[in-house]
Design an enzyme around this catalytic site. Structure first.
Site, PDB file in Angstrom:
ATOM      1  N   GLY A 166       0.981  -1.155  -0.078  1.00 49.44           N
ATOM      2  CA  GLY A 166       0.170   0.096   0.018  1.00 49.44           C
ATOM      3  C   GLY A 166       0.979   1.130  -0.027  1.00 49.44           C
ATOM      4  O   GLY A 166       2.055   1.039  -0.560  1.00 49.44           O
ATOM      5  N   ILE A 168       2.776   2.763   2.347  1.00 47.53           N
ATOM      6  CA  ILE A 168       3.852   2.690   3.119  1.00 47.53           C
ATOM      7  C   ILE A 168       4.732   1.827   2.521  1.00 47.53           C
ATOM      8  O   ILE A 168       6.050   1.954   2.124  1.00 47.53           O
ATOM      9  CB  ILE A 168       3.378   2.486   4.761  1.00 47.53           C
ATOM     10  CG1 ILE A 168       2.917   3.398   5.398  1.00 47.53           C
ATOM     11  CG2 ILE A 168       4.819   2.222   5.281  1.00 47.53           C
ATOM     12  CD1 ILE A 168       2.353   3.311   6.834  1.00 47.53           C
ATOM     13  N   ARG A 188      -2.367  -8.658  -2.183  1.00 53.31           N
ATOM     14  CA  ARG A 188      -3.282  -9.290  -2.818  1.00 53.31           C
ATOM     15  C   ARG A 188      -3.517  -9.248  -4.238  1.00 53.31           C
ATOM     16  O   ARG A 188      -3.779  -9.929  -5.027  1.00 53.31           O
ATOM     17  CB  ARG A 188      -4.626  -8.847  -2.009  1.00 53.31           C
ATOM     18  CG  ARG A 188      -5.229  -9.797  -1.058  1.00 53.31           C
ATOM     19  CD  ARG A 188      -6.434  -9.176  -0.337  1.00 53.31           C
ATOM     20  NE  ARG A 188      -5.930  -7.784  -0.127  1.00 53.31           N
ATOM     21  CZ  ARG A 188      -6.999  -6.925   0.590  1.00 53.31           C
ATOM     22  NH1 ARG A 188      -8.162  -7.194   1.118  1.00 53.31           N
ATOM     23  NH2 ARG A 188      -6.968  -5.663   0.911  1.00 53.31           N
ATOM     24  N   ARG A 250       2.273  -3.863  12.877  1.00 51.38           N
ATOM     25  CA  ARG A 250       1.524  -4.405  14.047  1.00 51.38           C
ATOM     26  C   ARG A 250       2.221  -5.405  14.315  1.00 51.38           C
ATOM     27  O   ARG A 250       2.705  -6.590  13.795  1.00 51.38           O
ATOM     28  CB  ARG A 250       0.093  -4.628  13.779  1.00 51.38           C
ATOM     29  CG  ARG A 250      -0.665  -3.295  13.757  1.00 51.38           C
ATOM     30  CD  ARG A 250      -0.846  -2.500  14.882  1.00 51.38           C
ATOM     31  NE  ARG A 250      -1.726  -1.405  14.809  1.00 51.38           N
ATOM     32  CZ  ARG A 250      -1.284  -0.131  14.696  1.00 51.38           C
ATOM     33  NH1 ARG A 250       0.209   0.020  14.199  1.00 51.38           N
ATOM     34  NH2 ARG A 250      -2.012   0.938  14.569  1.00 51.38           N
ATOM     35  N   GLU A 279       2.078  -4.809  23.416  1.00 53.46           N
ATOM     36  CA  GLU A 279       2.692  -3.574  23.814  1.00 53.46           C
ATOM     37  C   GLU A 279       2.184  -3.011  25.233  1.00 53.46           C
ATOM     38  O   GLU A 279       0.909  -3.094  25.308  1.00 53.46           O
ATOM     39  CB  GLU A 279       2.524  -2.780  22.713  1.00 53.46           C
ATOM     40  CG  GLU A 279       3.460  -2.866  21.564  1.00 53.46           C
ATOM     41  CD  GLU A 279       3.159  -2.003  20.317  1.00 53.46           C
ATOM     42  OE1 GLU A 279       2.712  -0.694  20.534  1.00 53.46           O
ATOM     43  OE2 GLU A 279       3.622  -2.448  19.208  1.00 53.46           O
ATOM     44  N   HIS A 297       7.492   1.575  19.167  1.00 57.52           N
ATOM     45  CA  HIS A 297       6.490   1.895  18.345  1.00 57.52           C
ATOM     46  C   HIS A 297       6.461   3.457  17.869  1.00 57.52           C
ATOM     47  O   HIS A 297       5.731   4.238  18.196  1.00 57.52           O
ATOM     48  CB  HIS A 297       5.123   1.536  19.096  1.00 57.52           C
ATOM     49  CG  HIS A 297       3.882   1.823  18.293  1.00 57.52           C
ATOM     50  ND1 HIS A 297       2.907   0.928  18.181  1.00 57.52           N
ATOM     51  CD2 HIS A 297       3.771   2.416  16.883  1.00 57.52           C
ATOM     52  CE1 HIS A 297       2.037   1.184  17.131  1.00 57.52           C
ATOM     53  NE2 HIS A 297       2.406   1.960  16.313  1.00 57.52           N
TER      54      HIS A 297
HETATM   55  C1  8YV Z   1       0.343   5.739  15.557  1.00 57.16           C
HETATM   56  C2  8YV Z   1       0.184   3.974  13.994  1.00 57.16           C
HETATM   57  O1  8YV Z   1       1.513   6.194  16.288  1.00 57.16           O
HETATM   58  O2  8YV Z   1      -0.983   5.059  12.602  1.00 57.16           O
HETATM   59  C3  8YV Z   1      -0.569   4.044  12.976  1.00 57.16           C
HETATM   60  O3  8YV Z   1      -1.390   3.152  12.754  1.00 57.16           O
HETATM   61  O4  8YV Z   1       0.722   2.672  14.328  1.00 57.16           O
HETATM   62  C4  8YV Z   1       1.157   4.792  14.527  1.00 57.16           C
HETATM   63  O5  8YV Z   1       1.682   5.716  13.512  1.00 57.16           O
HETATM   64  C5  8YV Z   1      -0.528   5.352  16.238  1.00 57.16           C
HETATM   65  O6  8YV Z   1      -1.280   4.503  15.673  1.00 57.16           O
HETATM   66  C6  8YV Z   1      -1.544   6.350  17.030  1.00 57.16           C
HETATM   67  O7  8YV Z   1      -2.570   5.733  17.514  1.00 57.16           O
END
Ligand code: 8YV
Length: 334
Positions: A166, A168, A188, A250, A279, A297
């Site tokens: 995607g 990223i 996919r 994740r 976490e 994170h």
């Molecule tokens: C955030 C992340 O810091 O955007 C996301 O999904 O994992 C991180 O970049 C976090 O989720 C903020 O809620």
């Protein structure tokens, strides 16, 4: 009829924000909304979240809040929008929100580059033993340069396998090209030639086949029921012994216990992890290992990204309160 649930608020929306956000974001929210902020930034307890959803018209949560079906079930009828601060929404039970007619929004795009930068940092840090070298100096045990000291592995010319191509994933691919990595990806759907071409990217329809052929694996997909533990013991066995695993997406994408086993058995060469299964708890089997780099994170942890994430939350709330479909609505209209 799609979109019919949108209705204009005739008052400032009652917004509850679950964590501290950048100051300028909180100031603007206080101007625009009837807002309650979490001034000491403690992660809210379940009881506090229940009280919040009983009262708020808009909840602005983060990744540290578990918005499960029980919590959504406890929401009062006034809760209309969950405006998440962050792109990942795996901590929110989307089906339960949908069943209650609650709209969910997120903050895509604004954290793409920073997150991809952190992937590159780990792609460099793990094979080149950067964190280990830094520890050597701080621990006062470095005795000076030697021809065979701190040898790691070359990045240039290696094969990178991106799982999830995607926003990223593509931003990682663009950076990795500049470091001379060959781009492979599992997604996919195959990407259009216009995207694949400049990246010289190779699509693998099956993840298993790709895992067996690449030198570095980067996880860049969301956590969903389909991707939960997408890297399990069997898939770790498919990876090459010299391969590295990078995860900034994740923690639950990886069966962490299986990863520790694979590292201990030398079935893979190392890992760079910015996210973890439980976490902030870290699997004890990871903590003492020199072949892993562990980060707290922090993929989107830049002043710029967090400001822009906050601006997106505000825009989503404003557009929704004006009676329109918010720009970053996660679910289709229903
Ligand atoms: C955030 C992340 O810091 O955007 C996301 O999904 O994992 C991180 O970049 C976090 O989720 C903020 O809620």
């Amino acid at each position: 009829m799609p979109g019919t649930r949108f209705h204009k608020f005739d008052h400032k929306p009652r917004v509850i924000v679950t964590r501290r956000l950048p100051e300028a974001v909180e100031t603007r929210m206080a101007e625009l909304f009837d807002v309650t902020l979490n001034l000491d930034d403690h992660p809210m307890t379940t009881a506090e979240l229940r009280a919040a959803v009983a009262e708020a018209e808009v909840l602005a949560p983060t990744v540290t809040d578990v918005i499960d079906s029980a919590l959504i079930g406890a929401a009062g009828p006034q809760l209309k929008l969950i405006a998440n601060f962050g792109v990942g929404v795996d901590h929110i039970d989307l089906a339960a929100a949908r069943a209650r007619g609650i709209t969910v929004t997120n903050t895509p795009g604004v954290l793409t580059d920073d997150t991809a930068d952190l992937v590159m940092a780990l792609i460099l840090a793990v094979p080149r033993r950067i964190a280990e070298g830094e520890r050597l100096i701080r621990e006062g045990v470095w005795t000076g340069w030697s021809p065979t000291g701190m040898l790691g592995h070359r990045i240039t010319g290696k094969r990178l396998g991106i799982v999830g191509m995607g926003r990223i994933g593509q931003a990682v691919a663009a950076r990795a090209r500049a470091f001379g990595l060959a781009i492979h990806y599992h997604n996919r759907n195959r990407l259009p030639k216009a995207i694949e071409g400049p990246l010289e990217a190779t699509w693998w329809p099956t993840l298993d086949a790709m895992l067996a052929r690449v030198d570095i694996v980067s996880l860049n997909c969301p956590e969903t029921p389909e991707t939960h533990h997408i890297i399990n013991a069997d898939r770790l066995r498919l990876m090459q012994r010299h391969a590295f695993l990078i995860n900034v997406a994740r923690g639950t994408l990886i069966d962490e216990a299986a990863l520790v086993d694979a590292l201990e058995a030398g079935r893979i060469a190392g890992a760079g992890l910015d996210v973890f299964e439980q976490e902030p708890a870290i699997h004890p089997g990871l903590l003492g290992r020199p072949d892993v780099v562990l980060l707290p994170h922090m993929g989107s942890a830049t002043f710029e990204a967090r400001q822009e994430m906050g601006e997106k939350v505000i825009t989503n709330i404003r557009v929704f309160a004006d009676g329109h479909r918010p720009p970053d609505q996660v679910l289709e209209d229903y």
